[in-house]
Each structure stands twice: as structure tokens, then as C-alpha cells.
Write a protein that holds these residues in place. Structure first.
Motif, PDB file in Angstrom:
ATOM      1  N   ALA A   1       0.836  -1.196   0.000  1.00 20.77           N
ATOM      2  CA  ALA A   1       0.000   0.000   0.000  1.00 20.77           C
ATOM      3  C   ALA A   1       0.873   1.249   0.000  1.00 20.77           C
ATOM      4  N   MET A   2       0.268   2.351  -0.472  1.00 11.01           N
ATOM      5  CA  MET A   2       0.941   3.643  -0.459  1.00 11.01           C
ATOM      6  C   MET A   2      -0.066   4.700  -0.009  1.00 11.01           C
ATOM      7  N   VAL A   3       0.323   5.475   1.002  1.00 11.18           N
ATOM      8  CA  VAL A   3      -0.510   6.559   1.509  1.00 11.18           C
ATOM      9  C   VAL A   3       0.082   7.872   1.010  1.00 11.18           C
ATOM     10  N   VAL A   4      -0.775   8.736   0.438  1.00 13.24           N
ATOM     11  CA  VAL A   4      -0.290   9.939  -0.237  1.00 13.24           C
ATOM     12  C   VAL A   4      -0.923  11.182   0.385  1.00 13.24           C
ATOM     13  N   LEU A   5      -0.096  12.094   0.837  1.00  9.93           N
ATOM     14  CA  LEU A   5      -0.546  13.376   1.383  1.00  9.93           C
ATOM     15  C   LEU A   5      -0.686  14.392   0.259  1.00  9.93           C
ATOM     16  N   ARG A   6      -1.781  15.137   0.251  1.00 11.58           N
ATOM     17  CA  ARG A   6      -1.895  16.277  -0.664  1.00 11.58           C
ATOM     18  C   ARG A   6      -1.149  17.463  -0.049  1.00 11.58           C
ATOM     19  N   ARG A   7      -0.050  17.832  -0.677  1.00  9.02           N
ATOM     20  CA  ARG A   7       0.724  18.965  -0.174  1.00  9.02           C
ATOM     21  C   ARG A   7       0.775  20.092  -1.196  1.00  9.02           C
ATOM     22  N   THR A   8       1.150  19.796  -2.430  1.00 11.39           N
ATOM     23  CA  THR A   8       1.325  20.856  -3.431  1.00 11.39           C
ATOM     24  C   THR A   8       0.105  21.021  -4.330  1.00 11.39           C
ATOM     25  N   GLY A   9      -0.752  20.005  -4.397  1.00 11.48           N
ATOM     26  CA  GLY A   9      -1.888  20.053  -5.304  1.00 11.48           C
ATOM     27  C   GLY A   9      -1.558  19.627  -6.713  1.00 11.48           C
ATOM     28  N   ALA A  10      -0.327  19.230  -6.948  1.00 12.55           N
ATOM     29  CA  ALA A  10       0.068  18.770  -8.279  1.00 12.55           C
ATOM     30  C   ALA A  10      -0.654  17.464  -8.611  1.00 12.55           C
ATOM     31  N   PRO A  11      -1.082  17.284  -9.861  1.00 12.69           N
ATOM     32  CA  PRO A  11      -1.772  16.038 -10.226  1.00 12.69           C
ATOM     33  C   PRO A  11      -0.816  14.847 -10.172  1.00 12.69           C
ATOM     34  N   VAL A  12      -1.287  13.753  -9.593  1.00  8.91           N
ATOM     35  CA  VAL A  12      -0.473  12.541  -9.506  1.00  8.91           C
ATOM     36  C   VAL A  12      -1.338  11.347  -9.884  1.00  8.91           C
ATOM     37  N   ALA A  13      -0.675  10.305 -10.341  1.00 15.29           N
ATOM     38  CA  ALA A  13      -1.387   9.070 -10.670  1.00 15.29           C
ATOM     39  C   ALA A  13      -1.591   8.258  -9.400  1.00 15.29           C
ATOM     40  N   MET A  14      -2.814   7.779  -9.186  1.00 12.67           N
ATOM     41  CA  MET A  14      -3.132   6.947  -8.025  1.00 12.67           C
ATOM     42  C   MET A  14      -3.494   5.552  -8.521  1.00 12.67           C
ATOM     43  N   GLN A  15      -2.788   4.555  -8.010  1.00 14.96           N
ATOM     44  CA  GLN A  15      -3.026   3.173  -8.445  1.00 14.96           C
ATOM     45  C   GLN A  15      -4.174   2.573  -7.641  1.00 14.96           C
ATOM     46  N   PRO A  16      -5.268   2.223  -8.302  1.00 13.49           N
ATOM     47  CA  PRO A  16      -6.419   1.650  -7.573  1.00 13.49           C
ATOM     48  C   PRO A  16      -6.029   0.375  -6.831  1.00 13.49           C
ATOM     49  N   GLY A  17      -6.546   0.257  -5.608  1.00 13.21           N
ATOM     50  CA  GLY A  17      -6.278  -0.925  -4.808  1.00 13.21           C
ATOM     51  C   GLY A  17      -4.984  -0.858  -4.012  1.00 13.21           C
ATOM     52  N   ARG A  18      -4.110   0.075  -4.381  1.00 14.22           N
ATOM     53  CA  ARG A  18      -2.854   0.217  -3.637  1.00 14.22           C
ATOM     54  C   ARG A  18      -2.739   1.575  -2.968  1.00 14.22           C
ATOM     55  N   ASP A  19      -3.073   2.638  -3.689  1.00 18.40           N
ATOM     56  CA  ASP A  19      -2.835   3.999  -3.202  1.00 18.40           C
ATOM     57  C   ASP A  19      -4.061   4.570  -2.506  1.00 18.40           C
ATOM     58  N   THR A  20      -3.807   5.272  -1.397  1.00 18.55           N
ATOM     59  CA  THR A  20      -4.873   5.912  -0.626  1.00 18.55           C
ATOM     60  C   THR A  20      -4.445   7.326  -0.271  1.00 18.55           C
ATOM     61  N   TRP A  21      -5.345   8.276  -0.479  1.00 21.81           N
ATOM     62  CA  TRP A  21      -5.052   9.631  -0.007  1.00 21.81           C
ATOM     63  C   TRP A  21      -5.050   9.650   1.522  1.00 21.81           C
ATOM     64  N   TRP A  22      -4.093  10.356   2.093  1.00 24.68           N
ATOM     65  CA  TRP A  22      -3.996  10.499   3.554  1.00 24.68           C
ATOM     66  C   TRP A  22      -5.337  10.951   4.131  1.00 24.68           C
ATOM     67  N   SER A  23      -5.915  11.978   3.508  1.00 19.73           N
ATOM     68  CA  SER A  23      -7.163  12.550   4.042  1.00 19.73           C
ATOM     69  C   SER A  23      -8.284  11.521   4.069  1.00 19.73           C
ATOM     70  N   ASP A  24      -8.341  10.670   3.058  1.00 23.10           N
ATOM     71  CA  ASP A  24      -9.380   9.626   3.041  1.00 23.10           C
ATOM     72  C   ASP A  24      -9.110   8.567   4.106  1.00 23.10           C
ATOM     73  N   LEU A  25      -7.853   8.248   4.310  1.00 21.34           N
ATOM     74  CA  LEU A  25      -7.497   7.202   5.277  1.00 21.34           C
ATOM     75  C   LEU A  25      -7.896   7.586   6.695  1.00 21.34           C
ATOM     76  N   VAL A  26      -7.728   8.872   7.041  1.00 18.01           N
ATOM     77  CA  VAL A  26      -7.953   9.292   8.433  1.00 18.01           C
ATOM     78  C   VAL A  26      -9.339   9.888   8.655  1.00 18.01           C
ATOM     79  N   ALA A  27     -10.122  10.063   7.579  1.00 14.05           N
ATOM     80  CA  ALA A  27     -11.371  10.836   7.675  1.00 14.05           C
ATOM     81  C   ALA A  27     -12.307  10.333   8.759  1.00 14.05           C
ATOM     82  N   ASP A  28     -12.485   9.040   8.864  1.00 16.54           N
ATOM     83  CA  ASP A  28     -13.458   8.492   9.809  1.00 16.54           C
ATOM     84  C   ASP A  28     -12.805   7.793  10.996  1.00 16.54           C
TER      85      ASP A  28
END
Length: 654
Positions: free
Chosen positions: A221-248
Motif C-alpha cells: 500500500a501507499m498513503v499519499v498526502l496532498r501537499r502541493t496540489g500537483a496532479p499525480v497518478a493513483m493506483q487503484p487498490g494500492r494507493d490511498t489519499w492520507w485525508s481519506d485514510l484518516v477521515a473516519d
């Protein structure tokens, strides 16, 4: 090093005793220091055990202090249990939950403030998120982040659940990141879309994707923080945005209490040959060393605002950003970017606006800022500063004096600290309420640290100003435990030189008439000039003492008569002259060094340059300089250079 002693040719007689007002308020005074030293000399184990019980919160108290059974793989407090995150956060909630823990400023100018209560909640939310991803005690997590609060949050979250973190500096290439992921066998990578540095966006997610795609099969798995707002590729099933991971996730997470010898983190250092070394640090002993030295060396007070400028990708950022100050309940400053953005006054502007009282940075940064002149810091109110520190390499006396006089206004003690990734915490340093300082000397070992200087056979070097190997005779709690996955390399690198009798630091040093230690550079950097063994640091210090010179780096190149010739790279204050003017200045500098140190130290070659090759952390790439001086092809990885365009100039082509 041959059997001939290393010669010290640098003479420095200036001495600065602590101010009477500082002594009166100091955490450690002369009486307290004498008592501590006597206790450590009388019973080393009892000394450290008492401090461990006093300073750390234990879930299960230890009964065994030091286990020498597998020496030099020493174990401290091994039957005790604790949690590093609990000791950095939870212990403060009852008394100062609303105290500011982190003051953050991003390079673009954004800012944040986190109290201890808020930091605790953020750490718990991420820790719960990591558990939801299946990460547990003993799993390795690689953190590849910009210098933002989330980097500390990620480290603390790993510690909270017993996961072992390995922080990789955000300036490292995808290739370097891959090597570290593979060596740790990491299951998770925590990164960001990017970070701000030098007015540019560093694309971290893209580098992490490239690294993981190149043979990192353990990463799930890979957890990704939005810091700069630059567009990045997110691999389904592996990558999770930090904000989504901690939201609930809830803001409470019970800590996992681990044995004191449980690995807290792995931190990779470059080896002179072969793959990087994964230095493994324990939980209990490391945390004790980081907390104590933060309090002792920086004379920490409740109202201090403490700024260590190091990135958490290095040991200094581990010990004096993430763990030591937070364990001590301090307010820390974090800054994301370069000290030159938007101009050379950024550090001093932050000190003024955030009310920094204790400032800790590297000699390379000091020299770079000194080069810009005195008028820039003079524009800022630095009156709240009360203590200054240096870290990372020996500081030359002239930079030390500029730091003291221009930045500290002549009133701030300067603590020049010696330690390493492997030692975990500061080992040799002035104690600001006790020690009379000397420009360029790290002075004396801290209580409980038994440092010495020995010759080729391991016998103490007793002659004043004669150098030798810097060694530590007795184990200490924050010492590295091993090299991850390669204990034999640990034994060979740090203990084999003197048959396991003491830890060999790899640095050369000498003592003066007061017993003060002076670091003369790495053993590998010692020059053998016409039968004289000279430390490169001393020649560099002499060059920087010239009023035209801002910075210098000295290396050796083969010489058919003298053995080695002295090759100096020099950065000037002001514009670099060309042609005849450059030749005249070069001769002036050669004569200056001969006058300062003696004819034996006169540089054979001086190359004037606009800058030195530095990593984004400010470290000079000396092995690259040696290759250029010797006319060799550059085989080192130069992807981490802050200023790759300087290479042509260093070769004499620009």
C-alpha cells in the motif's frame, strides 16, 4: 592511519566563559555536572538506570539495566516495556495539552500551529488508519515526505502501533528510495504528491511510484498526502489519499507497548563502499538519549521555542525534531523549504516572527548565510535568541565567531555538538551553563559518555595537539544496536578496528591543554603530505579565516613526490574574479594558509567556484570533490545534488 600520530596545526586561543546571568538560570550548573560525572564514573549502569526511571514512562518497569552478554551488541533495559509515542504525547496531556507542539511554516508562506492535544489526535487518527491497512507491530514503513508536520505525525503513528519506520530524505532519488525499500522489506510507503524546495516542486509521488515499480515486491500500500496540489497518478487498490485514510478514524488509539529493545526506526547512512547501511535504533535507550540531551545541551525551558533546521530524513531531525523535544514537552519549529527562498533572510525572518529562542543548524548553512553579508540578519530582530547550536560537521572558527557575534549578538552561548547517526544522540558538547567555549571545539563529553583518542595500537594519545582515532570506551543507551540484516557489517565497521574494545567513530580528533576535543575530519579525509598527516578541516578553517573566503572544501590528490597534494575548492564572498585577478587571489590564498598553518599546509591547487556540490540537506559531497581533483570519472549518484549545474565549474570548465 599510520602509526605516526596525526598532527594538529590549527591554533585557536579564544575562549568564552558562560555569562553569569545564564549560569544563574541554567538547568545544569557546575555542582550538578560534577555530581553527575562522579556518579557515572562510580557506577555507569546505576547512573543510566536512575535517569531512565526518572525521564521515561514505563508500562512495565525494567529490572535489567545493561546486558553485555552479546557484546558489542549491547542491550539496555531489555525486560522493560514502553511506547515512544506515549512518552512524546500522552504524558503531556494532563499538564499542558494546549501548549503549542509544532509551529510550521511552508516555503510558499503557509503556516500551521498544532497543540499537543491536536498533535496527539492527528497521530492517533493516522495510527488507526495504518492498522486498518493491516500494519502492525514489527512491520516496516518507509516515509518519503517533505518537511511538514505530517512527517512527524507519520513517525509518531508508526511508533504508536509498534511499526518500525524508515524515513528517506525527500531529496533522494527513486533509485536510492528503491534500495531502502528493498532492504527494509517495507509493506507500506507514506509519501506526498510533492514538496516545496528552492522555489520548485519536488515530485515525491512520481519518484515513489518509480521506486516501487522497480522490484519492491513487499509494498502492499501507499498513503499519499496532498501537499502541493500537483496532479499525480493513483493506483487503484494500492494507493490511498492520507485525508481519506484518516477521515473516519477516532482520535484515540491505545499505544502498543513494546520491549525497550524493540526497533523504533531504521535510518540509512551512505557506506564508503557497497549498499547503504540501515542503522537500527532501539525504543527505550534511544528515546532516553534523545530526551536527555535535548534538555541538557539546549538548556531547555518551558517557554522556549526550539528550532532544529534539520530534515527528519536525517538523524538530527529524528532526535531533535521528532523525538527529543516532544518527549521534553517543547515547542518546536518546522520549516519546509530552503533558507534562500525568497532571499537569504528566511531563517532570520522565521526566528523573528515565531520568537525562536534556541536555534540549531549546520555549519554549511551558517557559512552559506555568512557569505551573504551581515546586513541581511541585521534587518531582523533576533533578540529572543538565547542559545545557538551547530551540528553535522566541525565548524571552522571564523564561522563560529560570525554565528556568535552576528546572529547571537555576542550574548548567546554556542553549543558545537559532535555525534553521529550511530550514536543516536549528542555525545560531546558544551553544557551552556558550565562550559567555557572555544571557536571550533565541541569541548567535552557529556555525563555518562567515555570518549577517548587512541593511536593505531589502541593506546591513548596523551600529547597535546596530537591526533588519533576518536573512540567511545563504554556503551551508552542511545547507541545503534546493529545494521539491519547484516550484523557482521556492524561489527566490522564499528568494532573490529580495535578488536571490540571500543566503538570507533571513524573521525580523527585531538585534545588541547584543557582536555577539549577538536574534530579533525573523517579518518578517510586525512591527508598524508610529505610524511605529515594533516586533517582537512584545519586547512579549510585557515582558508575561511581569509576575509575574501566564505566557504572551502579540501581534498587530497596523488602526488609523485609528496604522496598527496592539497587541493582546495574555495567559495568567495562577493563575485568570483577571472583571469589574472583570479590567479593573483589564488596565490594570495596559498600564502595565507602557509602563514596561518605553516608551509606544509600550503594548498597545491585552489579552484575558485561559485558553490560547492551539496545535497538538498546541505551536506558537501566530498567523495565527488575527490574524484574531480583526481581527474576521475564521476561514478557517484548525483541525483541528490541541490546544484548539479556546478559540476562543470568544479571541473574547471566554467
Amino acid at each position: 592511519m599510520s602509526r605516526d600520530n596525526l598532527d594538529s596545526i590549527l591554533r585557536e586561543d579564544r575562549k568564552f566563559p558562560p555569562d553569569a546571568g545564564f549560569i544563574g538560570k541554567a538547568r545544569i550548573n557546575r555542582v550538578a555536572l560534577s555530581a553527575m560525572q562522579a556518579h557515572a564514573e562510580r557506577n555507569l549502569e546505576e547512573f543510566w538506570a536512575g535517569l531512565a526511571r526518572e525521564e521515561l514512562s514505563w508500562h512495565r518497569p525494567f529490572s535489567e539495566v545493561l546486558d553485555r552478554g552479546q557484546a558489542p551488541n549491547f542491550r539496555w533495559f531489555a525486560d522493560g516495556e514502553l511506547n515512544a509515542s506515549w512518552n512524546c504525547l500522552d504524558v503531556h496531556l494532563a499538564t499542558h495539552a494546549e501548549r503549542t507542539a509544532i509551529l510550521f511554516e511552508g516555503e510558499p508562506g503557509d503556516s500551521r500551529r498544532l497543540t499537543y492535544r491536536e498533535l496527539h489526535g492527528e497521530v492517533c487518527r493516522l495510527a488507526n488508519g495504518l492498522k486498518a491497512l493491516g500494519i502492525g507491530s514489527g512491520d516496516r514503513v518507509v516515509i518519503y515526505m517533505p518537511m511538514v508536520p505530517e512527517a512527524v505525525i507519520a513517525m509518531q503513528a508508526c511508533a504508536r502501533i509498534g511499526a518500525v519506520h524508515s524515513v528517506v530524505f525527500g531529496g533522494f532519488s527513486a533509485h536510492s528510495l528503491r534500495d531502502r525499500i528493498q532492504d527494509t522489506g517495507a509493506r507500506l510507503v507514506i509519501t506526498a504528491d510533492g514538496g516545496h524546495r528552492g522555489g520548485k516542486v519536488i515530485e515525491l509521488k512520481a519518484a515513489a511510484d518509480k521506486a516501487v515499480a522497480d522490484g519492491c515486491d513487499t509494498v502492499e500500500a501507499m498513503v499519499v498526502l496532498r501537499r502541493t496540489g500537483a496532479p499525480v497518478a493513483m493506483q487503484p487498490g494500492r494507493d490511498t489519499w492520507w485525508s481519506d485514510l484518516v477521515a473516519d478514524q477516532p482520535d484515540q488509539c491505545p499505544p502498543v507497548f513494546v520491549g525497550a529493545e524493540h526497533p523504533l526506526f531504521l535510518l540509512y547512512t551512505s557506506g564508503s563502499t557497497g549498499k547503504p547501511k540501515g542503522i537500527q535504533h532501539s525504543t527505550g535507550g534511544y528515546l532516553l538519549g534523545a530526551k536527555l540531551t535535548t534538555k541538557w545541551v539546549f538548556d531547555l525551558r518551558e517557554d522556549d521555542v526550539f528550532w532544529c533546521t534539520a530534515d527528519v530524513g536525517w538523524i538530527t531531525g529524528h532526535s531533535y525534531v521528532c523525538y527529543g523535544p516532544l518527549a521534553a514537552g517543547a515547542t518546536i519549529v518546522m520549516y519546509e523549504g530552503a533558507p534562500s527562498v525568497p532571499d537569504g533572510g528566511r531563517f532570520w525572518s522565521i526566528c523573528e516572527r515565531l520568537g525562536v529562542t534556541v536555534f540549531y543548524t549546520a555549519p554549511t548553512a551558517i557559512r552559506a548565510l555568512m557569505k551573504l553579508g551581515d546586513d541581511i540578519p541585521a534587518r531582523h530582530d533576533l533578540s529572543r535568541l538565547r542559545l545557538l547550536g551547530t551540528v553535522g560537521e566541525p565548524i571552522n572558527p571564523e564561522a563560529w565567531m560570525w554565528y556568535r557575534d552576528v546572529i547571537g549578538g555576542g550574548r548567546c552561548p554556542v553549543v558545537d555538538t559532535w555525534w553521529q547517526t550511530e550514536t543516536g544522540a549528542i555525545m560531546i558538547s558544551p553544557l551552556p551553563g558550565v562550559t567555557s567555549t572555544k571557536p571550533g571545539s565541541c569541548t567535552l563529553p557529556l555525563p555518562g559518555v567515555f570518549a577517548d583518542i587512541v593511536d593505531e595500537s589502541g593506546e591513548p594519545v596523551t600529547d597535546e595537539n596530537k591526533g588519533g582515532y576518536l573512540v567511545i570506551r563504554e556503551p551508552w543507551p542511545s547507541m545503534a544496536r546493529t545494521i539491519w540484516g547484516d550484523n557482521q557489517r556492524y561489527l566490522d565497521t564499528y568494532w573490529a578496528r580495535f578488536d571490540g574494545r571500543f566503538y570507533t567513530a571513524g573521525d580523527s580528533a585531538h585534545r588541547d591543554r584543557d582536555g577539549y576535543f577538536w574534530i579533525m575530519g573523517r579518518i578517510d579525509d586525512v591527508l598524508n603530505v610529505a610524511g605529515h598527516r594533516l586533517g582537512t578541516m584545519e586547512v579549510e578553517s585557515a582558508l575561511v579565516a581569509h576575509p575574501r573566503v566564505a566557504e572551502a572544501a579540501v581534498v587530497g590528490r596523488p602526488h609523485e613526490i609528496k604522496g598527496e597534494a592539497i587541493f582546495a575548492y574555495v567559495v568567495l564572498r562577493g563575485d568570483r574574479p577571472m583571469g589574472a585577478a583570479a590567479a593573483a587571489l589564488t596565490e594570495e590564498l596559498r600564502a595565507w594558509v602557509a602563514e596561518e598553518l605553516g608551509a606544509i599546509a600550503r594548498p597545491d591547487d585552489i579552484r575558485l567556484t561559485d558553490n560547492l556540490p551539496k545535497t538538498r540537506s546541505g551536506k558537501i559531497m566530498r567523495r565527488l570533490l575527490r574524484s574531480i581533483a583526481r581527474g576521475e570519472e564521476i561514478s557517484q549518484d548525483t541525483s541528490t545534488l541541490e546544484n548539479p549545474s556546478i559540476l562543470d565549474q568544479l571541473r574547471g570548465e566554467g
